[in-house]
Design an enzyme around this catalytic site. Structure first.
Site, mmCIF file in Angstrom:
data_model
loop_
_atom_site.group_PDB
_atom_site.id
_atom_site.type_symbol
_atom_site.label_atom_id
_atom_site.label_comp_id
_atom_site.label_asym_id
_atom_site.label_seq_id
_atom_site.Cartn_x
_atom_site.Cartn_y
_atom_site.Cartn_z
ATOM 1 N N TYR A 78 0.837 -1.205 0.000
ATOM 2 C CA TYR A 78 0.000 0.000 0.000
ATOM 3 C C TYR A 78 0.868 1.250 0.000
ATOM 4 C CZ TYR A 78 -3.150 3.607 1.874
ATOM 5 O OH TYR A 78 -3.867 4.764 2.073
ATOM 6 N N ASP A 100 -0.421 15.335 6.034
ATOM 7 C CA ASP A 100 -1.432 14.910 5.066
ATOM 8 C C ASP A 100 -2.645 15.830 5.211
ATOM 9 O OD1 ASP A 100 -3.030 13.559 3.297
ATOM 10 O OD2 ASP A 100 -3.326 11.802 4.558
ATOM 11 N N ASP A 117 -3.086 5.466 -2.420
ATOM 12 C CA ASP A 117 -3.974 6.542 -1.987
ATOM 13 C C ASP A 117 -4.092 7.553 -3.127
ATOM 14 O OD1 ASP A 117 -5.230 8.699 -0.728
ATOM 15 O OD2 ASP A 117 -4.037 8.535 1.097
ATOM 16 N N ASP A 123 -6.354 10.245 -2.690
ATOM 17 C CA ASP A 123 -7.019 11.385 -2.048
ATOM 18 C C ASP A 123 -8.469 11.543 -2.534
ATOM 19 O OD1 ASP A 123 -4.754 12.005 -0.512
ATOM 20 O OD2 ASP A 123 -3.857 13.100 -2.170
ATOM 21 N N HIS A 170 -7.683 4.067 -3.683
ATOM 22 C CA HIS A 170 -8.900 4.463 -2.970
ATOM 23 C C HIS A 170 -9.113 5.954 -3.137
ATOM 24 C CE1 HIS A 170 -6.950 6.204 0.636
ATOM 25 N NE2 HIS A 170 -6.204 5.120 0.739
ATOM 26 N N GLU A 175 -11.663 9.205 -1.779
ATOM 27 C CA GLU A 175 -12.469 9.556 -0.619
ATOM 28 C C GLU A 175 -13.462 10.666 -0.931
ATOM 29 O OE1 GLU A 175 -9.195 12.349 1.621
ATOM 30 O OE2 GLU A 175 -8.700 10.280 1.094
ATOM 31 N N CYS A 186 -5.758 13.909 6.647
ATOM 32 C CA CYS A 186 -5.665 12.536 7.140
ATOM 33 C C CYS A 186 -6.964 12.105 7.792
ATOM 34 C CB CYS A 186 -4.507 12.433 8.136
ATOM 35 S SG CYS A 186 -4.461 10.888 9.049
ATOM 36 N N ARG A 227 -13.843 5.265 -0.326
ATOM 37 C CA ARG A 227 -13.656 5.615 1.088
ATOM 38 C C ARG A 227 -14.604 6.735 1.478
ATOM 39 N NH1 ARG A 227 -8.011 8.150 3.593
ATOM 40 N NH2 ARG A 227 -9.040 9.853 4.718
ATOM 41 N N GLU A 274 -13.693 4.957 6.831
ATOM 42 C CA GLU A 274 -12.519 5.441 7.559
ATOM 43 C C GLU A 274 -12.871 5.794 8.991
ATOM 44 O OE1 GLU A 274 -9.512 5.354 8.154
ATOM 45 O OE2 GLU A 274 -8.521 6.784 6.809
ATOM 46 N N ASN A 289 -8.590 0.151 7.550
ATOM 47 C CA ASN A 289 -7.359 0.856 7.886
ATOM 48 C C ASN A 289 -7.116 0.716 9.383
ATOM 49 O OD1 ASN A 289 -5.157 2.535 8.000
ATOM 50 N ND2 ASN A 289 -6.282 4.419 7.592
#
Length: 330
Positions: free
Chosen positions: A54, A69, A96, A98, A123, A125, A133, A170, A202, A224
């Protein structure tokens, strides 16, 4: 639990990373995927035998920019790091991506760009940009209809280039301003209906919340195991039916600790601290840094593809001597 969308198997001699990841998921076991932050840390995970890796967004931001982040990395920076990582290892990489760096149209470009890096999945989000984050306060999520449109766009874009490419949806609604666990579950279920392969709620804060996610999400679950979320053994995650679990920041934290401790010794002891460290490091499995870096492979390539007289340079040259014929050819 449902399984990810079935896709045709690759019949070539070298299976695509995306198809490899699909095959791993079809085994039905919880896939434990540690996080890396650059190509070097990814190679370590590959070397010890993890079946997938990952790419941490937090790790990318902190290692590349020295910043948190908090939506400060651009798509170019993130996908470039993903490209370096994917091309440094032999196993599938999940990255990731974002928020997809804009609206649904931007998401389509984002998916295309990440597919071209060689990663096996991403992923995306549903946070308001600039994001942050998933385990810090101050997050907000975009309206549901807008988010659904972004996942529909992501699905359409990947089907044009590589239908095996994994889209993980996500939702940060559990810990966002004004959000709740119920909203996050409802959102990821809507994202699955929009074409996403896997659901990522998340930040559940207790085992009861994790169990509820696994009961109520109508598709494979991505978990996660960091920050505010509970840790648990792999066997327990298997019982819950979790498809993929990540520990995003472990290597980053280990690296930070080691670098800080060594920096203190260098400050207090001077160059003798480095000499003592190198003497001890030589006993480590990675203590031969030049071999780990790949100089044996470079020599194998040179033997295979360069004129023979160009290898004379090794005869009277001082320094690390790569082993002849020991590198891996492509």
């Amino acid at each position: 639990m449902q399984t990810v969308h079935d896709q045709p198997e690759n019949v070539g001699t070298r299976t695509k990373a995306t198809t490899c990841l699909r095959a791993l998921l079809k085994e039905g076991k919880t896939l434990f995927v540690p996080g890396c932050y650059n190509a070097m840390s990814a190679r370590v995970l590959d070397l010890v035998g993890f079946p997938a890796i990952y790419m941490s967004g937090y790790g990318t931001s902190l290692s590349l920019l020295g910043m948190p982040d908090a939506g400060l990395t651009t798509m170019t920076e993130m996908q470039l790091n993903a490209r370096y990582i994917a091309n440094a290892v032999s196993v599938p990489v999940i990255a990731d991506a974002d928020t997809g760096y804009g609206n649904a149209i931007n998401v389509m470009r984002c998916v295309r760009e990440y597919i071209q890096t060689g990663v096996a999945g991403i992923h995306l989000e549903d946070q308001v940009a600039p994001k942050r984050c998933g385990h810090v306060a101050g997050r907000e999520v975009i309206p549901l209809a807008e988010a659904v449109g972004k996942y529909r766009a992501a699905d359409a874009a990947r089907r044009e280039l590589d239908p095996d490419f994994l889209i993980i949806a996500r939702s940060d609604a559990r810990g966002a301003h004004g959000g709740s666990l119920a909203e996050a579950i409802a959102r990821v279920n809507a994202y699955l209906e929009a074409g996403a392969d896997m659901a990522f709620v998340e930040g559940p804060t207790s085992m009861e919340e994790v169990e509820r996610v696994c009961r109520e999400v109508r598709g494979p679950v991505f978990y996660n195991m960091t920050g505010v979320s509970p840790r648990m053994p792999l066997a327990r995650m298997q019982e819950l039916g979790i498809a993929i679990t990540i520990t995003a920041g472990t290597l980053m934290r280990v690296t930070l600790q080691a670098m800080y401790d060594m920096a203190l010794k260098l400050r207090d002891e001077g160059p003798s601290a480095e000499a003592a460290f190198i003497a001890e490091f030589r006993k480590h499995p990675l203590g031969d840094l030049h071999t780990f870096a790949g100089f044996d492979r470079i020599r194998a390539w040179e033997e295979a593809y360069l004129p023979a007289d160009q290898l004379d340079k090794y005869a009277d040259s001082v320094g690390h001597q790569p082993v002849r014929g020991e590198g891996t050819l492509p």
